[in-house]
Design a protein around this motif. Structure first.
Motif, PDB file in Angstrom:
ATOM      1  N   ILE A  43       0.835  -1.200   0.000  1.00  0.00           N
ATOM      2  CA  ILE A  43       0.000   0.000   0.000  1.00  0.00           C
ATOM      3  C   ILE A  43       0.870   1.250   0.000  1.00  0.00           C
ATOM      4  O   ILE A  43       0.593   2.227  -0.705  1.00  0.00           O
ATOM      5  CB  ILE A  43      -0.936  -0.011   1.218  1.00  0.00           C
ATOM      6  CG1 ILE A  43      -1.925  -1.169   1.135  1.00  0.00           C
ATOM      7  CG2 ILE A  43      -1.700   1.317   1.331  1.00  0.00           C
ATOM      8  CD1 ILE A  43      -2.715  -1.392   2.395  1.00  0.00           C
ATOM      9  N   ARG A  46       2.341   1.829  -3.371  1.00  0.00           N
ATOM     10  CA  ARG A  46       1.362   2.304  -4.335  1.00  0.00           C
ATOM     11  C   ARG A  46       1.277   3.834  -4.307  1.00  0.00           C
ATOM     12  O   ARG A  46       1.111   4.475  -5.342  1.00  0.00           O
ATOM     13  CB  ARG A  46      -0.010   1.675  -4.041  1.00  0.00           C
ATOM     14  CG  ARG A  46      -1.135   2.161  -4.933  1.00  0.00           C
ATOM     15  CD  ARG A  46      -0.863   1.889  -6.399  1.00  0.00           C
ATOM     16  NE  ARG A  46      -0.822   0.462  -6.690  1.00  0.00           N
ATOM     17  CZ  ARG A  46      -1.861  -0.210  -7.170  1.00  0.00           C
ATOM     18  NH1 ARG A  46      -3.000   0.414  -7.417  1.00  0.00           N
ATOM     19  NH2 ARG A  46      -1.744  -1.490  -7.441  1.00  0.00           N
ATOM     20  N   GLN A  55      -7.088   1.503   5.883  1.00  0.00           N
ATOM     21  CA  GLN A  55      -6.574   0.233   5.383  1.00  0.00           C
ATOM     22  C   GLN A  55      -5.195  -0.069   5.954  1.00  0.00           C
ATOM     23  O   GLN A  55      -4.918  -1.201   6.367  1.00  0.00           O
ATOM     24  CB  GLN A  55      -6.528   0.275   3.854  1.00  0.00           C
ATOM     25  CG  GLN A  55      -6.327  -1.095   3.217  1.00  0.00           C
ATOM     26  CD  GLN A  55      -6.257  -1.017   1.720  1.00  0.00           C
ATOM     27  OE1 GLN A  55      -5.945   0.034   1.156  1.00  0.00           O
ATOM     28  NE2 GLN A  55      -6.552  -2.111   1.050  1.00  0.00           N
ATOM     29  N   LYS A  56      -4.339   0.930   6.007  1.00  0.00           N
ATOM     30  CA  LYS A  56      -3.010   0.735   6.577  1.00  0.00           C
ATOM     31  C   LYS A  56      -3.090   0.385   8.055  1.00  0.00           C
ATOM     32  O   LYS A  56      -2.415  -0.537   8.540  1.00  0.00           O
ATOM     33  CB  LYS A  56      -2.170   1.999   6.409  1.00  0.00           C
ATOM     34  CG  LYS A  56      -1.463   2.158   5.080  1.00  0.00           C
ATOM     35  CD  LYS A  56      -0.549   3.380   5.133  1.00  0.00           C
ATOM     36  CE  LYS A  56       0.171   3.585   3.812  1.00  0.00           C
ATOM     37  NZ  LYS A  56       1.049   4.785   3.865  1.00  0.00           N
ATOM     38  N   ASN A 142      -9.999   2.334   1.399  1.00  0.00           N
ATOM     39  CA  ASN A 142      -8.903   2.162   0.456  1.00  0.00           C
ATOM     40  C   ASN A 142      -8.414   3.513  -0.032  1.00  0.00           C
ATOM     41  O   ASN A 142      -7.322   3.639  -0.551  1.00  0.00           O
ATOM     42  CB  ASN A 142      -9.368   1.335  -0.747  1.00  0.00           C
ATOM     43  CG  ASN A 142      -9.475  -0.123  -0.405  1.00  0.00           C
ATOM     44  OD1 ASN A 142      -9.004  -0.557   0.640  1.00  0.00           O
ATOM     45  ND2 ASN A 142     -10.102  -0.892  -1.264  1.00  0.00           N
ATOM     46  N   LEU A 315      -5.686  -3.243  -3.530  1.00  0.00           N
ATOM     47  CA  LEU A 315      -4.858  -2.081  -3.277  1.00  0.00           C
ATOM     48  C   LEU A 315      -5.613  -0.820  -3.679  1.00  0.00           C
ATOM     49  O   LEU A 315      -6.438  -0.840  -4.595  1.00  0.00           O
ATOM     50  CB  LEU A 315      -3.552  -2.171  -4.067  1.00  0.00           C
ATOM     51  CG  LEU A 315      -2.588  -3.285  -3.672  1.00  0.00           C
ATOM     52  CD1 LEU A 315      -1.385  -3.295  -4.618  1.00  0.00           C
ATOM     53  CD2 LEU A 315      -2.117  -3.109  -2.239  1.00  0.00           C
TER      54      LEU A 315
END
Length: 359
Positions: A43, A46, A55-56, A142, A315
């Motif tokens: 992530i 990206r 999300q992290k 996300n 992702l």
């Protein structure tokens, strides 16, 4: 249920049945931790300038929890073979308790995101429809909450904790987790006091803590099911392929959490399985104790962790300078005034879409 507490006359390794089960549980948790941490790296690669996203954070907490369980299982075997006296008391209790606190925190955060979404879906006014905002972004974030580029240097800000502002419901989650952590420390101190000639029964104290945590997971599972049903019904009203897919993800998460938390809580409330580290593992025979370990640890924590990682496997879309302002949804962690202006557009998009259908 199992053998009596304490070290034996000599150092003994666990029985073959227990050793195989503990090794399998350690391998599963180690693999989940590796998967979660590797996904955090992916992530970040990206979009390396993104701040802390839901999300992290969820990946980090799931990875840390499973890493804690992996260390706990490994040290339990070593402590049994080497006959560490401290392990059957305070040390084993701490290593058993802190992964469960991280696991509880991860799913409390998930619940807070769902609560945010439900309430924002009620409170949001009409906003321009945006097909790029789907439930996956609103549910698990996300999307990125980014820092104001005009105030940044060229350095990497992905792990910066400066000027972090945590939203209201996440502050409540943080307060609850801090309370549970303080409670764990208090129980650990009482257990340590009971190591001497004190009349305090350390194992009984640890059992009380395990049952309190079990009740907390039962309540959490019920809350996740309630809000999961609410989100499921909201998503049924949205005419889009992504909403249909996310609808079943919500239903799956709610069902898995309820099944897993109920199973592990039932084992914790009726047996001493959570405290197996304090038992004479070399004396444990039969199929029941290993089976209870599988229910409590694998079904109770590994299965929901794996399912949540699967739901979050996608992702985030890479954010370019042309799309910086179009990816923010419900704020988990915002950075300064810029983050405070971000709002959830999915609910408004759904409302607009439904009005168009009605017309």
């Amino acid at each position: 249920m199992l053998a009596e507490v304490g070290g034996g006359a000599g150092g003994h390794c666990p029985s073959l049945e227990m050793l195989l089960v503990i090794a399998a549980l350690a391998c599963v948790d180690g693999a989940l931790a590796l998967l979660a941490f590797s996904q955090v790296v992916r992530i970040h690669l990206r979009d390396h300038e993104a701040g802390w996203t839901r999300q992290k954070v969820l990946h980090l907490m799931i990875g840390s929890s499973n890493l804690g369980y992996f260390v706990f299982f490994v040290l339990t075997v070593v402590a049994s073979c080497e006959r560490w006296y401290c392990w059957s008391r305070m040390c084993g209790f701490i290593f058993m308790a802190y992964p469960s606190i991280l696991f509880l925190a991860a799913f409390l955060l998930l619940l807070s995101f769902w609560v945010d979404f439900c309430h924002q879906a009620k409170d949001e006014g009409d906003v321009e429809d945006n097909e790029g905002h789907n439930m996956q972004q609103a549910l698990l974030a996300n999307s990125m909450i980014r820092q104001d580029r005009s105030d940044e240097g060229n350095g990497c800000k992905c792990c910066s904790f400066r000027n972090i502002e945590v939203e209201g419901r996440q502050k409540f989650v943080a307060a609850v987790i801090m309370l549970v952590f303080v409670l764990m420390i208090a129980f650990a101190v009482i257990i340590w006091i009971g190591n001497g000639n004190s009349p305090i029964d350390s194992v009984s104290i640890a059992q009380i803590y395990a049952r309190l945590i079990a009740v907390a997971f039962l309540l959490l599972g019920g809350a996740i099911v309630c809000y999961g049903i609410t989100l499921f019904l909201k998503l049924r009203k949205v005419r889009s392929e992504s909403a249909s897919c996310d609808m079943w993800k919500v239903a799956g998460l709610a069902a898995v959490c309820m099944m897993s938390f109920t199973s592990s809580a039932s084992v914790a409330l009726s047996t001493e399985t959570p405290l197996f580290y304090s038992l004479r593992l070399w004396d444990i025979k039969g199929a029941e104790p290993p089976l209870l370990l599988i229910v409590y640890f694998f079904i109770g924590s590994s299965v929901p962790s794996a399912f949540l990682l699967w739901v979050m496997r996608e992702l985030p879309r890479p954010i370019t300078s042309n799309t910086q302002g179009d990816h923010a949804t419900v704020t988990f962690i915002s950075y300064g005034p810029a983050g405070a202006r971000l709002s959830n557009q999915w609910a408004a998009a759904a409302s607009s879409r439904n009005q168009d259908v009605g017309d």
